[in-house]
Design an enzyme around this catalytic site. Structure first.
Site, PDB file in Angstrom:
ATOM      1  CB  CYS A  77      -6.223  -3.024   6.031  1.00 23.37           C
ATOM      2  SG  CYS A  77      -5.052  -2.440   4.800  1.00 23.37           S
ATOM      3  CG  HIS A  91      -8.922   1.926   4.480  1.00 21.39           C
ATOM      4  ND1 HIS A  91      -8.927   1.221   5.665  1.00 21.39           N
ATOM      5  CD2 HIS A  91      -7.999   1.303   3.696  1.00 21.39           C
ATOM      6  CE1 HIS A  91      -8.049   0.228   5.592  1.00 21.39           C
ATOM      7  NE2 HIS A  91      -7.478   0.248   4.403  1.00 21.39           N
ATOM      8  CD  GLU A  92      -8.155   1.747  -0.254  1.00 17.09           C
ATOM      9  OE1 GLU A  92      -6.981   1.626  -0.665  1.00 17.09           O
ATOM     10  OE2 GLU A  92      -8.688   0.908   0.474  1.00 17.09           O
ATOM     11  CG  HIS A 131      -3.618   2.213   2.211  1.00 16.32           C
ATOM     12  ND1 HIS A 131      -2.716   1.481   2.949  1.00 16.32           N
ATOM     13  CD2 HIS A 131      -4.783   1.522   2.256  1.00 16.32           C
ATOM     14  CE1 HIS A 131      -3.320   0.392   3.421  1.00 16.32           C
ATOM     15  NE2 HIS A 131      -4.571   0.395   3.019  1.00 16.32           N
TER      16      HIS A 131
END
Ligand code: ZN
Length: 166
Positions: free
Chosen positions: A98, A140-141, A144
């Protein structure tokens, strides 16, 4: 100097706010999209970036055009107010890092196929299917935007400094 915030910054732990649809075309959001693309382009190993990573708690992420076509990259793909509509039950352990957690890498179990619905930079709704790396990026995003970092769920975390990668 990169504007990408690092892991102890509290903005990375907030649940990001949805962008009001009528304001997608407003200068504030358009400027943010340009800043995100510039910040991502400056990272040789960067493939995607979420707005909280540049200190803005909005539900936005971008994916580098080089993921779509490495030879002739199109403009970065913009995902505003993204939602995962479908995710495969099949999962795989994937190596992950990341831009906000330099230089740590680990293994995360991710669905191998994911469908995301979002709005683009002009406010148009679209659906994008991803498998493999793109499916991993989507998950993954999305994490976030909900205040989660991959290190919260990863196994085998290890530090690999850029000077060790040759
Ligand atoms: Zn990240």
């Amino acid at each position: 100097m990169s504007i990408i915030v690092q892991k102890d910054d509290q903005v990375l732990r907030l649940t990001a706010k949805p962008v009001p649809l009528e304001s997608i075309t407003f200068p504030e959001i358009q400027k943010l999209l340009r800043e995100m693309s510039q910040a991502l382009a400056a990272e040789a190993d960067g493939v995607a970036l979420a707005a909280p990573q540049v200190g803005k708690s909005w539900r936005i992420f971008i994916v580098s055009g080089k993921i779509i076509d490495e030879e002739k990259p199109p403009a970065d793909l913009v995902f505003i107010n993204p939602k995962i509509k479908k995710a495969s039950r099949v999962k795989a352990e994937m190596e992950e890092g990341c831009l906000s957690v330099r230089w740590i890498y680990g293994h995360v179990k991710r669905a191998t196929r994911v469908t995301v619905e979002a709005y683009d930079e002009s406010g148009k709704k679209f659906t994008h299917h991803g498998s493999g790396l793109l499916a991993q990026i989507f998950q993954h995003e999305m994490d976030h935007l909900d205040g989660t970092l991959f290190i919260d769920k990863a196994d085998n975390l290890q530090e690999i400094k850029p000077e060790d990668i040759q």
